[in-house]
Design a protein around this motif. Structure first.
Motif, short mmCIF file in Angstrom:
data_model
loop_
_atom_site.label_atom_id
_atom_site.label_comp_id
_atom_site.label_asym_id
_atom_site.label_seq_id
_atom_site.Cartn_x
_atom_site.Cartn_y
_atom_site.Cartn_z
N UNK A 122 -21.15 18.06 -6.63
CA UNK A 122 -21.27 19.26 -5.81
C UNK A 122 -22.61 19.96 -5.99
N UNK A 123 -23.29 19.70 -7.11
CA UNK A 123 -24.54 20.41 -7.42
C UNK A 123 -25.60 20.29 -6.32
N UNK A 127 -27.13 23.36 -3.87
CA UNK A 127 -28.56 23.68 -3.79
C UNK A 127 -29.02 23.75 -2.34
N UNK A 128 -28.42 22.91 -1.49
CA UNK A 128 -28.79 22.91 -0.08
C UNK A 128 -28.01 23.93 0.74
N UNK A 129 -27.19 24.75 0.07
CA UNK A 129 -26.52 25.86 0.75
C UNK A 129 -25.18 25.54 1.37
N UNK A 130 -24.55 24.42 1.01
CA UNK A 130 -23.25 24.08 1.58
C UNK A 130 -22.17 24.96 0.97
N UNK A 135 -18.11 21.60 0.46
CA UNK A 135 -18.62 20.78 -0.64
C UNK A 135 -17.49 19.99 -1.29
N UNK A 136 -16.32 20.63 -1.49
CA UNK A 136 -15.18 19.93 -2.07
C UNK A 136 -14.74 18.76 -1.20
N UNK A 137 -14.74 18.99 0.10
CA UNK A 137 -14.36 17.92 1.04
C UNK A 137 -15.37 16.77 0.96
N UNK A 138 -16.65 17.11 0.88
CA UNK A 138 -17.70 16.10 0.81
C UNK A 138 -17.61 15.31 -0.49
N UNK A 139 -17.29 15.96 -1.60
CA UNK A 139 -17.15 15.28 -2.89
C UNK A 139 -16.03 14.24 -2.82
N UNK A 140 -14.92 14.59 -2.22
CA UNK A 140 -13.81 13.64 -2.08
C UNK A 140 -14.23 12.45 -1.22
N UNK A 141 -14.99 12.71 -0.16
CA UNK A 141 -15.48 11.63 0.70
C UNK A 141 -16.40 10.69 -0.08
N UNK A 142 -17.24 11.27 -0.93
CA UNK A 142 -18.18 10.47 -1.72
C UNK A 142 -17.45 9.58 -2.71
#
Length: 296
Positions: A122-123, A127-130, A135-142
Motif C-alpha cells: 500500500x505504501x 505516496x501517489x495519493x490513492x 488502495x486495499x482493493x488494489x493490494x488484494x488484486x496485486x
C-alpha cells in the motif's frame, strides 16, 4: 525501396539509451575517474523484454541503475517515452516512479522486515495519493496477480519463502501499473524450481499487462527463457546484440561463446565437453592476445 504514405510508421521505443557513458570519480587524488560504461546503445519496445547478460563486474547492473537514476550519467542520453531522463531531478523521478519500477536481486533486504505485506504494497499507492479503500482493493488484486493468498496482507516478510518474497517484490513493482520494470538478477538467489515458477510469473504478467522488462542476469539460460532480444556486456561495453534465440544458441562474439559454454547442462558427457570447449576457447583467445601484444 522508398517509403510511401501507406507504409506503417515504426513505433518509437519505450526506452532508448543512446551513447551512454557512466563514470565514477576516483577516491585517489588526481586519479582519472573510473569508467563503468562506454558508448551503450539499446532500445526496449512496448511489451518487450531485453535481456542484459554478462559476468559480475561487466556493467550490466550499472546500466540498470543509470536508467533508474541511481548512477551518474557522464555522457549520452536516456530517453523514456520520448523524454530525456538522463539528469531527472528527484521530483521528476517521483513522477517517473509511476511508469518506471525495479525488482532487486534479494527480495528480503528490499522489503521492510517490520511492515506487514499489506502495508508494504500500500505504501507506493499512498505516496501517489490513492485513497485507503481503493488502495486495499488494489493490494488484494496485486496478491492475486502474483499468486499469493489474501491472508498474506497480515504477514511479515520473514514468514515467506524466498520465492514468495520475490512475488511480493514483484507485486510492489506492479502496484502503480508501470510501463517498464528493471529486473536486477531477480531469480539468481532462488533454487532452480522456484526460478522457473517466478520466470513464468514474469511472462504471464507481461502477457496480461503489456509491461516491458530490462532483465539483468548473468545466466544465458534465464535470459533465453524470458527475453525477446539479448544484449551481452563485457567490461562496460555491449559486444553483441540480437534476437534471444540467435544470441543464446549461436553467438558470434567469443565472450558470449564463453558464457554459453559456462552454462551447466544436466548431461555429464555434454558438460564435460563444454568444459573442454571453453578451455580450448580461452587458450585460443590467450594466444591471440599474446600475438597482438608482440606485434604492438
Amino acid at each position: 525501396m522508398s517509403t510511401t504514405e501507406n507504409d506503417p510508421v515504426p513505433a518509437a521505443p519505450l526506452l532508448s539509451v543512446d551513447h551512454l557513458v557512466v563514470e565514477y570519480p576516483s577516491k585517489k587524488f588526481r586519479a582519472k575517474p573510473f569508467r563503468a560504461l562506454t558508448d551503450i546503445n539499446i532500445t526496449i519496445g512496448r511489451g518487450e523484454t531485453l535481456g542484459l547478460v554478462g559476468e559480475s563486474g561487466s556493467g550490466k547492473t550499472t546500466l540498470g541503475r543509470a536508467v533508474l537514476g541511481l548512477a551518474p550519467v557522464t555522457g549520452g542520453k536516456i530517453i523514456f517515452e520520448g523524454k530525456d531522463i538522463s539528469h531527472a531531478t528527484r521530483r521528476q523521478r517521483r513522477t517517473l516512479s509511476r511508469d518506471l519500477q525495479v525488482v532487486f536481486q534479494d527480495p528480503y533486504t528490499s522489503l521492510n522486515p517490520a511492515l506487514e505485506i499489506g502495508a508494504i504494497l500500500a505504501e507506493p499507492l499512498g505516496v501517489q495519493g490513492m485513497e485507503q479503500t481503493a488502495a486495499k482493493k488494489r493490494v488484494k488484486e496485486l496478491l492475486d496477480q502474483v499468486g499469493l493468498p489474501s491472508d498474506a496482507i497480515h504477514r511479515l516478510p520473514r514468514e515467506f519463502s524466498g520465492g514468495q518474497r520475490q512475488r511480493v517484490a514483484i507485486a510492489r513493482a506492479l502496484a502503480l501499473s508501470p510501463k517498464l520494470i528493471v529486473c536486477d538478477e531477480p531469480v539468481s538467489a532462488l533454487d532452480l524450481s522456484t526460478q522457473a515458477r517466478v520466470l513464468d510469473l514474469f511472462l504471464q504478467i507481461q502477457k496480461d499487462t503489456g509491461v516491458s522488462y530490462l532483465f539483468v542476469s548473468h545466466d544465458l539460460d534465464v535470459v533465453r527463457h524470458i527475453s525477446h532480444r539479448v544484449a551481452v556486456m563485457y567490461h562496460g561495453e555491449i559486444v553483441e546484440q540480437g534476437p534471444a534465440d540467435v544470441v543464446t544458441r549461436d553467438p558470434e562474439h567469443p565472450y558470449t561463446q564463453r558464457l554459453l559454454l559456462a552454462s551447466p547442462v544436466p548431461d555429464p558427457d555434454r558438460q564435460e565437453q563444454r568444459r573442454a570447449d571453453r578451455h580450448r576457447l580461452l587458450e585460443i583467445q590467450r594466444h591471440q592476445k599474446e600475438q597482438a601484444g608482440a606485434v604492438a
